[in-house]
Design a protein around this motif. Structure first.
Motif, PDB file in Angstrom:
ATOM      1  N   GLU A   1      -0.535 123.882  32.794  1.00 17.76           N
ATOM      2  CA  GLU A   1       0.633 123.078  33.148  1.00 17.76           C
ATOM      3  C   GLU A   1       1.925 123.678  32.601  1.00 17.76           C
ATOM      4  O   GLU A   1       2.995 123.070  32.681  1.00 17.76           O
ATOM      5  N   GLY A   2       1.819 124.859  31.992  1.00 16.47           N
ATOM      6  CA  GLY A   2       3.001 125.461  31.399  1.00 16.47           C
ATOM      7  C   GLY A   2       3.418 124.816  30.090  1.00 16.47           C
ATOM      8  O   GLY A   2       4.519 125.033  29.594  1.00 16.47           O
ATOM      9  N   ARG A   3       2.538 124.028  29.521  1.00 17.50           N
ATOM     10  CA  ARG A   3       2.823 123.371  28.244  1.00 17.50           C
ATOM     11  C   ARG A   3       1.501 123.016  27.586  1.00 17.50           C
ATOM     12  O   ARG A   3       0.447 123.036  28.213  1.00 17.50           O
ATOM     13  N   GLY A   4       1.560 122.675  26.313  1.00 13.02           N
ATOM     14  CA  GLY A   4       0.398 122.151  25.618  1.00 13.02           C
ATOM     15  C   GLY A   4      -0.768 123.125  25.549  1.00 13.02           C
ATOM     16  O   GLY A   4      -0.652 124.303  25.861  1.00 13.02           O
ATOM     17  N   TRP A   5      -1.906 122.590  25.131  1.00 13.45           N
ATOM     18  CA  TRP A   5      -3.052 123.448  24.899  1.00 13.45           C
ATOM     19  C   TRP A   5      -4.360 122.695  25.144  1.00 13.45           C
ATOM     20  O   TRP A   5      -4.415 121.470  25.138  1.00 13.45           O
ATOM     21  N   GLY A   6      -5.406 123.478  25.386  1.00 13.47           N
ATOM     22  CA  GLY A   6      -6.775 122.990  25.416  1.00 13.47           C
ATOM     23  C   GLY A   6      -7.636 124.050  24.762  1.00 13.47           C
ATOM     24  O   GLY A   6      -7.118 124.989  24.140  1.00 13.47           O
TER      25      GLY A   6
END
Length: 585
Positions: free
Chosen positions: A515-520
């Motif tokens: 999503e172009g942000r955050g992390w998993g």
């Protein structure tokens, strides 16, 4: 202010309810006190507060009406309340379902007590300080900190979010309410089902007992509105125990067991009498179910159960740790069941009592976990032990809770692998938990480096199903610490060995969309097809390990910067939930 009844609004503690109560949620006066001058300046006595807040939402949330994420260590609340005329002769009890972290309370300018702990319920009898006025003033000060000796779970202790730690929760974050009782009243009950003997043991604690008053306690048990058992006990001390045989000679009233496929619940009403006069009446319920371990399997009601759990951190975008509504809790449970999971690992949080109530009713299994500390010290030991023991006692009666999980991934016990002091601490928590509750498994250090533990749980965020299967194909290598299963983490701490416990992969997956942000965990996926290929392969790899008794997928929803949920933070599905259910079949 509204006098609530059970027919109008769900009780704040649905497993221990009385007919009348007053909900104190809503708009309160509010103030920050960063210099900690409030007590010196008597803010508890008619002081003017410059802000308004919507309780039970914390000031960090949009729903509170403030929405300031900066940490403030000292905060104040104030509101007025009335005691209805028809309960003026009764005791007035002030309840807090949760407030983080040290809560001090004044009523009509008089200090009534304080409580330490962010995740447990507490109460004060304020009857003796009420002034002869129609309106009473309630003032609350909450002290919080960024100490890692404080059980804080996923709450950050620095200025910005990082990793999987999120905006802190400060102050009142669950319901505040009033209740009215006779001086002699039922304080608590502890309900222990025994499936093998078709009986239930009920321990009760009664406040205000006078040995000469001739009190009796009547216990009425029903199933779906039909009477099952009725029992009258003479009350000659503040606590006692009764054991009731649950079977009946009538064919249709054989034992009704609680299980995810049929979450049968027995209703029970406790009525306290003095002679013919009714002093108190409390409604509760229980489920007849047994959790046990045999031959490396977890059994529910003496039959093996394969656990398909989802990690659930219980955060919402505008309310953070506080559920925005009872409907929101029900929605999460329904979504979990819709996706084919049969349980939830409630991660680093004790959820609102209504959540456990609906898990009991809908048949969702729950692993109950506690917020971790992040240092090992005498202070951390005291803080953690006190709060954990309260949690176990308060939630003991819920049939949906089938596992206690006091430690996770060596948080707060970083040297547990080879340090005896930390190992002994975890052992002490195990045995204290078992002393209160010997009917549920206890997991010590979920994920790796177990000491004494009823289940061996392993965390692994491997992306490839083939690699995951190969890593665990040889069970002996894992359980004998011959190889680490998670980078440099071993299944057991030094000095401990495998004793045939069930094995569950209790964290895996964590697949995030790009999503172009955050992390998993691992590489982010770009399409639903890519997601399901990976999700199916890693889940099937676990299913193909015949010695493994279940799994827990990370996670149900996104949480702030962590975007590996099957649902977004506002509960919109990212993928076809029917396909998730197919994987879980």
């Amino acid at each position: 202010m509204k006098m609530s009844t059970l027919n109008e609004e769900t009780h704040p503690t649905p497993q221990f309810t009385r007919g009348e109560w007053i909900n104190l949620n809503g708009e309160w006066d509010f103030a920050f006190d960063d210099d900690n001058q409030g007590e010196k300046e008597n803010w508890f006595a008619k002081h003017s507060f410059d802000k308004k807040i919507q309780v039970p939402f914390t000031y960090e949330t949009k729903a509170s009406g403030i929405g300031e994420e900066k940490f403030h260590p000292y905060i104040w609340y104030r509101r007025s309340f009335e005691v209805p005329d028809h309960v003026q002769d009764q005791r007035t009890i002030l309840h807090f379902n949760a407030s983080d972290y040290i809560t001090k309370v004044w009523v009509d300018g008089v200090f009534v007590g304080q409580h330490q702990g962010g995740y447990t319920r507490f109460s004060f009898d304020v009857s003796d300080v009420l002034q002869e006025t129609e309106q009473h003033e309630l003032v609350v000060k909450v002290e919080d900190s960024d100490s890692c000796a404080q059980p804080r779970g996923k709450q950050r202790w620095i200025a910005e979010n990082f990793g999987c730690w999120y905006v802190q929760t400060t102050g009142i974050w669950q319901t505040v309410w009033l209740e009215f009782v006779n001086r002699a009243h039922l304080e608590s009950v502890k309900i222990t089902p025994d499936v093998d003997t078709s009986s239930v043991a009920i321990e009760y604690l009664i406040e205000g007992v006078d040995a000469n008053r001739g009190l009796t306690l009547k216990t009425d048990i029903q199933f779906k509105g039909q009477p099952v058992k009725s029992f009258i006990q003479n009350v000659d001390s503040s606590s006692s125990e009764i054991k009731i045989k649950m079977t009946s000679d009538v064919e249709e009233w054989k034992l009704k067991l609680w299980h995810p496929h049929h979450p049968n619940l027995y209703d029970v009403t406790f009525t306290l009498y003095e002679g013919e006069k009714e002093l108190d009446q409390v409604y509760s319920y229980f489920g007849m179910r047994k959790v046990s371990i045999e031959n490396g399997k977890v059994l529910l009601n003496n039959s093996p159960i394969y656990q398909k759990l989802i990690l659930d951190q219980g955060y919402w975008p505008d309310t953070h740790l506080t559920p925005p509504s009872e409907e929101a809790l029900i929605e999460d449970i329904d979504r979990t069941l819709e996706m084919g999971f049969n349980g939830a690992r409630k991660h680093q949080k004790i959820e609102d009592p209504c959540y456990l109530y609906w898990c009991d009713k809908k048949g969702l299994l729950v692993w109950s976990e506690v917020a971790a500390t992040y240092e090992f010290s005498d202070e951390a030991i005291d803080n953690f032990t006190t709060e954990w023991m309260e949690i176990v006692r308060q939630n003991y009666n819920h049939p949906s809770i089938i596992t206690w999980t006091p430690f996770n991934e060596s948080w707060g016990v970083k040297q547990i692998f080879n340090q005896k002091k930390q190992q002994r601490f975890t052992e002490s928590i195990y045995y204290l938990t078992k002393a209160i509750d010997d009917m549920r498994p206890v997991i010590v250090n979920d994920g790796w480096e177990h000491t004494i533990s009823d289940i061996l749980t392993l965390h692994d965020y491997e992306e490839l199903g083939s690699a995951l299967y190969k890593r665990y194909e040889d069970k002996e290598k894992i359980v004998t610490n011959s190889v680490p299963h998670n980078k440099d983490k071993y299944a057991f701490a030094k000095g401990y060995e495998y004793k045939g416990q069930p094995i569950i992969i209790s964290e895996y997956g964590g697949i995030a969309f790009d999503e172009g942000r955050g992390w998993g965990y691992g590489h982010q996926v770009t399409t639903e097809e890519e997601f399901f290929k990976r999700y199916h392969e890693i889940t099937q790899a676990i299913k193909d390990l015949d010695y493994v008794s279940g799994y827990c997928y990370t996670q149900i929803t996104d949480v702030q910067q962590e975007i590996n949920g099957l649902l977004t933070e506002d509960r919109k599905p990212k993928v076809d939930l029917k396909k998730v259910r197919e994987v879980n079949k």
